[in-house]
Design a protein around this motif. Structure first.
Motif, PDB file in Angstrom:
ATOM      1  N   ARG A 320       8.653  -8.699  -2.583  1.00  9.91           N
ATOM      2  CA  ARG A 320       8.322  -9.394  -1.331  1.00  9.91           C
ATOM      3  C   ARG A 320       8.305  -8.414  -0.168  1.00  9.91           C
ATOM      4  O   ARG A 320       7.408  -8.449   0.684  1.00  9.91           O
ATOM      5  N   ALA A 321       9.293  -7.503  -0.123  1.00 10.69           N
ATOM      6  CA  ALA A 321       9.338  -6.503   0.951  1.00 10.69           C
ATOM      7  C   ALA A 321       8.149  -5.550   0.842  1.00 10.69           C
ATOM      8  O   ALA A 321       7.562  -5.146   1.857  1.00 10.69           O
ATOM      9  N   MET A 322       7.793  -5.189  -0.388  1.00 12.81           N
ATOM     10  CA  MET A 322       6.650  -4.303  -0.583  1.00 12.81           C
ATOM     11  C   MET A 322       5.359  -4.980  -0.127  1.00 12.81           C
ATOM     12  O   MET A 322       4.503  -4.356   0.523  1.00 12.81           O
ATOM     13  N   ALA A 323       5.214  -6.256  -0.461  1.00 12.34           N
ATOM     14  CA  ALA A 323       4.023  -6.997  -0.043  1.00 12.34           C
ATOM     15  C   ALA A 323       3.937  -7.079   1.480  1.00 12.34           C
ATOM     16  O   ALA A 323       2.859  -6.903   2.068  1.00 12.34           O
ATOM     17  N   GLU A 324       5.062  -7.322   2.138  1.00 12.50           N
ATOM     18  CA  GLU A 324       5.082  -7.377   3.599  1.00 12.50           C
ATOM     19  C   GLU A 324       4.693  -6.018   4.188  1.00 12.50           C
ATOM     20  O   GLU A 324       4.012  -5.947   5.217  1.00 12.50           O
ATOM     21  N   LEU A 332      -3.648  -5.888   4.760  1.00 14.27           N
ATOM     22  CA  LEU A 332      -4.045  -6.791   3.680  1.00 14.27           C
ATOM     23  C   LEU A 332      -3.596  -8.210   3.994  1.00 14.27           C
ATOM     24  O   LEU A 332      -2.673  -8.439   4.785  1.00 14.27           O
ATOM     25  N   SER A 333      -4.225  -9.183   3.347  1.00 12.05           N
ATOM     26  CA  SER A 333      -3.779 -10.572   3.484  1.00 12.05           C
ATOM     27  C   SER A 333      -2.487 -10.764   2.693  1.00 12.05           C
ATOM     28  O   SER A 333      -2.173  -9.977   1.783  1.00 12.05           O
ATOM     29  N   ASP A 334      -1.728 -11.792   3.043  1.00 16.65           N
ATOM     30  CA  ASP A 334      -0.493 -12.090   2.312  1.00 16.65           C
ATOM     31  C   ASP A 334      -0.777 -12.302   0.834  1.00 16.65           C
ATOM     32  O   ASP A 334      -0.021 -11.849  -0.036  1.00 16.65           O
ATOM     33  N   TYR A 335      -1.885 -12.996   0.553  1.00 21.47           N
ATOM     34  CA  TYR A 335      -2.221 -13.293  -0.844  1.00 21.47           C
ATOM     35  C   TYR A 335      -2.554 -12.016  -1.616  1.00 21.47           C
ATOM     36  O   TYR A 335      -2.040 -11.794  -2.714  1.00 21.47           O
ATOM     37  N   ASP A 336      -3.394 -11.151  -1.037  1.00 18.73           N
ATOM     38  CA  ASP A 336      -3.759  -9.909  -1.728  1.00 18.73           C
ATOM     39  C   ASP A 336      -2.529  -9.035  -1.955  1.00 18.73           C
ATOM     40  O   ASP A 336      -2.367  -8.432  -3.031  1.00 18.73           O
ATOM     41  N   ALA A 337      -1.665  -8.951  -0.946  1.00 16.83           N
ATOM     42  CA  ALA A 337      -0.460  -8.137  -1.074  1.00 16.83           C
ATOM     43  C   ALA A 337       0.443  -8.667  -2.180  1.00 16.83           C
ATOM     44  O   ALA A 337       1.040  -7.894  -2.937  1.00 16.83           O
ATOM     45  N   ALA A 338       0.523  -9.999  -2.299  1.00 21.10           N
ATOM     46  CA  ALA A 338       1.331 -10.595  -3.368  1.00 21.10           C
ATOM     47  C   ALA A 338       0.741 -10.284  -4.737  1.00 21.10           C
ATOM     48  O   ALA A 338       1.475 -10.029  -5.699  1.00 21.10           O
ATOM     49  N   GLN A 339      -0.584 -10.291  -4.847  1.00 25.23           N
ATOM     50  CA  GLN A 339      -1.218  -9.981  -6.131  1.00 25.23           C
ATOM     51  C   GLN A 339      -0.984  -8.529  -6.544  1.00 25.23           C
ATOM     52  O   GLN A 339      -0.801  -8.228  -7.728  1.00 25.23           O
ATOM     53  N   LEU A 340      -0.965  -7.637  -5.579  1.00 25.70           N
ATOM     54  CA  LEU A 340      -0.783  -6.210  -5.875  1.00 25.70           C
ATOM     55  C   LEU A 340       0.653  -5.860  -6.236  1.00 25.70           C
ATOM     56  O   LEU A 340       0.918  -4.764  -6.727  1.00 25.70           O
ATOM     57  N   THR A 341       1.578  -6.771  -5.980  1.00 25.77           N
ATOM     58  CA  THR A 341       2.988  -6.517  -6.299  1.00 25.77           C
ATOM     59  C   THR A 341       3.457  -7.398  -7.448  1.00 25.77           C
ATOM     60  O   THR A 341       4.618  -7.795  -7.509  1.00 25.77           O
ATOM     61  N   GLN A 342       2.557  -7.701  -8.382  1.00 30.89           N
ATOM     62  CA  GLN A 342       2.933  -8.493  -9.545  1.00 30.89           C
ATOM     63  C   GLN A 342       3.790  -7.694 -10.528  1.00 30.89           C
ATOM     64  O   GLN A 342       4.517  -8.268 -11.325  1.00 30.89           O
ATOM     65  N   ALA A 347       1.598  -2.050  -8.575  1.00 33.49           N
ATOM     66  CA  ALA A 347       1.824  -1.521  -7.229  1.00 33.49           C
ATOM     67  C   ALA A 347       1.637  -0.006  -7.207  1.00 33.49           C
ATOM     68  O   ALA A 347       1.050   0.549  -6.267  1.00 33.49           O
ATOM     69  N   ALA A 348       2.119   0.663  -8.252  1.00 31.30           N
ATOM     70  CA  ALA A 348       1.975   2.119  -8.328  1.00 31.30           C
ATOM     71  C   ALA A 348       0.501   2.520  -8.431  1.00 31.30           C
ATOM     72  O   ALA A 348       0.081   3.537  -7.863  1.00 31.30           O
ATOM     73  N   TYR A 349      -0.287   1.727  -9.145  1.00 31.42           N
ATOM     74  CA  TYR A 349      -1.726   2.006  -9.279  1.00 31.42           C
ATOM     75  C   TYR A 349      -2.400   1.912  -7.909  1.00 31.42           C
ATOM     76  O   TYR A 349      -3.176   2.794  -7.521  1.00 31.42           O
ATOM     77  N   GLN A 351      -0.967   2.145  -4.937  1.00 32.35           N
ATOM     78  CA  GLN A 351      -0.461   3.210  -4.086  1.00 32.35           C
ATOM     79  C   GLN A 351      -1.080   4.558  -4.468  1.00 32.35           C
ATOM     80  O   GLN A 351      -1.357   5.392  -3.610  1.00 32.35           O
ATOM     81  N   GLY A 352      -1.323   4.752  -5.766  1.00 35.54           N
ATOM     82  CA  GLY A 352      -1.962   5.986  -6.213  1.00 35.54           C
ATOM     83  C   GLY A 352      -3.384   6.110  -5.698  1.00 35.54           C
ATOM     84  O   GLY A 352      -3.824   7.195  -5.297  1.00 35.54           O
ATOM     85  N   ALA A 353      -4.115   4.982  -5.681  1.00 33.17           N
ATOM     86  CA  ALA A 353      -5.486   4.998  -5.176  1.00 33.17           C
ATOM     87  C   ALA A 353      -5.512   5.302  -3.679  1.00 33.17           C
ATOM     88  O   ALA A 353      -6.333   6.095  -3.197  1.00 33.17           O
ATOM     89  N   VAL A 354      -4.604   4.674  -2.935  1.00 35.34           N
ATOM     90  CA  VAL A 354      -4.537   4.911  -1.485  1.00 35.34           C
ATOM     91  C   VAL A 354      -4.137   6.353  -1.199  1.00 35.34           C
ATOM     92  O   VAL A 354      -4.691   7.010  -0.311  1.00 35.34           O
ATOM     93  N   ALA A 355      -3.167   6.874  -1.960  1.00 37.67           N
ATOM     94  CA  ALA A 355      -2.731   8.259  -1.775  1.00 37.67           C
ATOM     95  C   ALA A 355      -3.861   9.244  -2.056  1.00 37.67           C
ATOM     96  O   ALA A 355      -3.903  10.339  -1.479  1.00 37.67           O
ATOM     97  N   ALA A 356      -4.794   8.842  -2.935  1.00 36.56           N
ATOM     98  CA  ALA A 356      -5.933   9.710  -3.263  1.00 36.56           C
ATOM     99  C   ALA A 356      -7.080   9.552  -2.271  1.00 36.56           C
ATOM    100  O   ALA A 356      -8.160  10.120  -2.478  1.00 36.56           O
ATOM    101  N   GLY A 357      -6.858   8.771  -1.210  1.00 40.82           N
ATOM    102  CA  GLY A 357      -7.839   8.664  -0.146  1.00 40.82           C
ATOM    103  C   GLY A 357      -8.634   7.379  -0.090  1.00 40.82           C
ATOM    104  O   GLY A 357      -9.536   7.244   0.742  1.00 40.82           O
ATOM    105  N   ALA A 358      -8.324   6.395  -0.953  1.00 36.21           N
ATOM    106  CA  ALA A 358      -9.097   5.141  -0.971  1.00 36.21           C
ATOM    107  C   ALA A 358      -8.796   4.290   0.247  1.00 36.21           C
ATOM    108  O   ALA A 358      -7.652   4.243   0.725  1.00 36.21           O
ATOM    109  N   ASN A 359      -9.815   3.619   0.753  1.00 33.18           N
ATOM    110  CA  ASN A 359      -9.605   2.584   1.753  1.00 33.18           C
ATOM    111  C   ASN A 359      -8.783   1.468   1.114  1.00 33.18           C
ATOM    112  O   ASN A 359      -9.139   0.947   0.055  1.00 33.18           O
ATOM    113  N   ALA A 360      -7.658   1.093   1.740  1.00 31.69           N
ATOM    114  CA  ALA A 360      -6.707   0.167   1.117  1.00 31.69           C
ATOM    115  C   ALA A 360      -7.342  -1.191   0.822  1.00 31.69           C
ATOM    116  O   ALA A 360      -7.118  -1.765  -0.253  1.00 31.69           O
ATOM    117  N   LYS A 361      -8.130  -1.695   1.758  1.00 32.74           N
ATOM    118  CA  LYS A 361      -8.724  -3.024   1.562  1.00 32.74           C
ATOM    119  C   LYS A 361      -9.742  -3.006   0.433  1.00 32.74           C
ATOM    120  O   LYS A 361      -9.761  -3.900  -0.426  1.00 32.74           O
TER     121      LYS A 361
END
Length: 497
Positions: A320-324, A332-342, A347-349, A351-361
């Motif tokens: 929940r804290a990670m999604a927030e 991100l929307s609350d719903y998308d953030a919740a899906q990414l922290t299943q 979540a690591a995947y 975060q890895g994409a964002v760290a490699a330069g991906a647009n988060a949305k």
């Protein structure tokens, strides 16, 4: 109790419906979940908890209740209870008491189960989740420590039953909710969220097939305005699919009983996956039937504040804290953030994409969309995905800088998923997918389209927006799908005035 929780309780007691109706009836569901704790040894002995051993090879003198044996509390089990309490916003009792729950069954050597009754170790708390894209919160009554019983075996014996006491004494946390759920969808979503939490914080492996995470659903129905109906408890639901089927069947069965003029009797029932039906196992007991009393062999469990703080310091970031944080840092929307922290891996995947330069949305859209669809289709985990987080970042970058269109991106993704052995830029080059962004070349195509579509031009100028979309489609077709849609829109509007 929050204002929302108090409101829900008042509605429940007053008989006002708090959710959708089924055939004119309100469904009321509560859960009792047994999470097997991930300790190496049992809750009151040093015997192993490993799964799959030969029957009765992991049952020591304490588990067998031999004369003169005494239970000794497993510190690791207590720490896991503290972790759950912290994760769920519960109160962790500074002093809790163990009790004997008396009943007689062949797989219970002592004739009683050591559990907690009046003062459990974890009190209150809540679990929040989404049902579809709607948020929902279920309140918890308690979570208490207890030992598991053994297991009766019937399938391997003709006309007889065997007893395997390997599970006897295995540490459990029984997590009990308020009757806050109003549909099968809510019940399954709650169970999935609780499963995610206990595995995320590492207190349970969550293996439902091996019995590490077992749910009992208390189901009742009532007419809006009536008092609570008689509940029936569906025992040992060990898959989310069976959970849905069992609750759906039980709801229909209870409504049919009432509609036919019969009375629903309180009972414990089992779900048969082969028939898709529940069947009564025994009349449901109440607490008084178990003659609880404090266990004289175990002193009260004392948990000091500094112990709780030490456990808190070792806790991972909670979903929940990670999604927030994803909402706050990436928009991100609350719903998308919740899906990414299943799961931590998902979540690591991300975060890895964002760290490699991906647009988060954009990365979120691909992960919760196409990647999730393919993982489900092939029944594999995110850790087995053929497309790495770095490759997804490369794909998202080429969409973002206009090198490829969304349609072309899907072709690149297909090539990555099927493992053609090329990187994103090489696939784009090999397949000729680069988007046409040269204004001069685009203007020539647009002029040709306008010269042969006078009817659409007239309709657009008459106020018909669909005519403009038709012109865009003609340009995209003429460019073989390579034209930059944003540029096409801008140039067309400029030329049409």
């Amino acid at each position: 109790m929050t204002q929302q929780q108090q409101s829900t309780t008042e509605q429940l007691q007053a008989g006002r419906p708090t959710g959708p109706l089924v055939q004119g009836y309100e469904v009321v569901i509560g859960f009792e979940t047994h999470a097997q704790l991930s300790t190496a040894s049992k809750i009151f002995s040093r015997a192993s908890t490993a799964f799959g051993a030969e029957p009765n090879t992991q049952a020591c003198a304490v588990d067998l209740a031999l004369p003169g044996t005494l239970p000794v509390m497993n510190k690791g089990a207590v720490e896991r209870a503290i972790k759950l309490g912290l994760a769920l916003g519960s109160t962790i009792a500074p002093r809790s008491v163990f009790a004997r729950k008396n009943y007689f069954y062949p797989d219970l050597p002592k004739g009683y189960q050591i559990s907690q009754f009046e003062i459990p170790v974890v009190q209150g708390g809540s679990v929040s989740f989404f049902v579809g894209d709607e948020p929902k919160t279920v309140r918890l009554v308690r979570a208490h420590l207890e030992e598991d019983a053994g297991k009766s075996l019937h399938e391997d014996f003709v006309g007889q039953s065997g007893i395997d006491l390997n599970r006897a004494g295995t540490p459990l946390l029984e997590i009990v909710t308020e009757p806050d759920m109003r549909s099968t969808a809510e019940a399954v979503a709650y169970a999935r969220e609780l499963h995610k939490i206990v595995t995320w914080i590492g207190i349970c492996d969550g293996n439902m097939q091996e019995g590490s995470f077992r749910c009992d659903a208390n189901v009742s129905v009532r007419r809006p305005g009536d008092k609570l109906g008689t509940r029936r408890e569906i025992k040992n639901l060990n898959s989310f699919k069976f959970m849905q089927q069992a609750i759906d069947y039980e709801i229909r069965w209870q409504i049919e009983e009432i509609e036919d003029g019969r009375t629903v009797q309180q009972a414990t029932v089992l779900f048969d996956p082969d028939t898709g039906e529940t069947r009564a196992m025994r009349t449901k007991e109440d607490a008084a039937d178990y003659r609880y009393f404090p266990d004289p062999d175990l002193p009260p469990l004392a948990i000091a504040a500094d112990w709780i703080e030490r456990v808190r310091a070792e806790m991972p970031e909670l979903p929940r804290a990670m999604a927030e944080r994803y909402v706050r840092e990436h928009g991100l929307s609350d719903y998308d953030a919740a899906q990414l922290t299943q799961s931590p891996a998902l979540a690591a995947y991300f975060q890895g994409a964002v760290a490699a330069g991906a647009n988060a949305k954009l990365a979120s859209n691909w992960i919760t969309g196409e990647i999730a669809r393919r993982l489900n289709q092939q029944d594999i985990a995110i850790t087995e995905a053929p497309v790495t987080a770095r490759q997804l970042a490369g794909l998202v970058a080429r969409i973002g800088d206009g090198t490829i269109s969304n349609n072309a991106a899907r072709q690149v993704f297909d090539a990555l998923w099927t493992g053609e052995g090329l990187e994103v830029d090489a696939i784009i080059e090999a397949k000729g997918l680069k988007q046409m962004s040269d204004s001069g070349a685009l203007e020539k195509i647009i002029d040709q389209v306008l010269a042969t579509n006078e009817k659409n031009i007239a309709e657009y100028r008459a106020g018909k927006d669909k005519a403009f979309n038709a012109l865009v489609g003609q340009v995209m077709k003429a460019s073989q799908g390579k034209a930059n849609p944003a540029q096409v829109n801008a140039l067309l509007k400029s030329k049409l005035g």
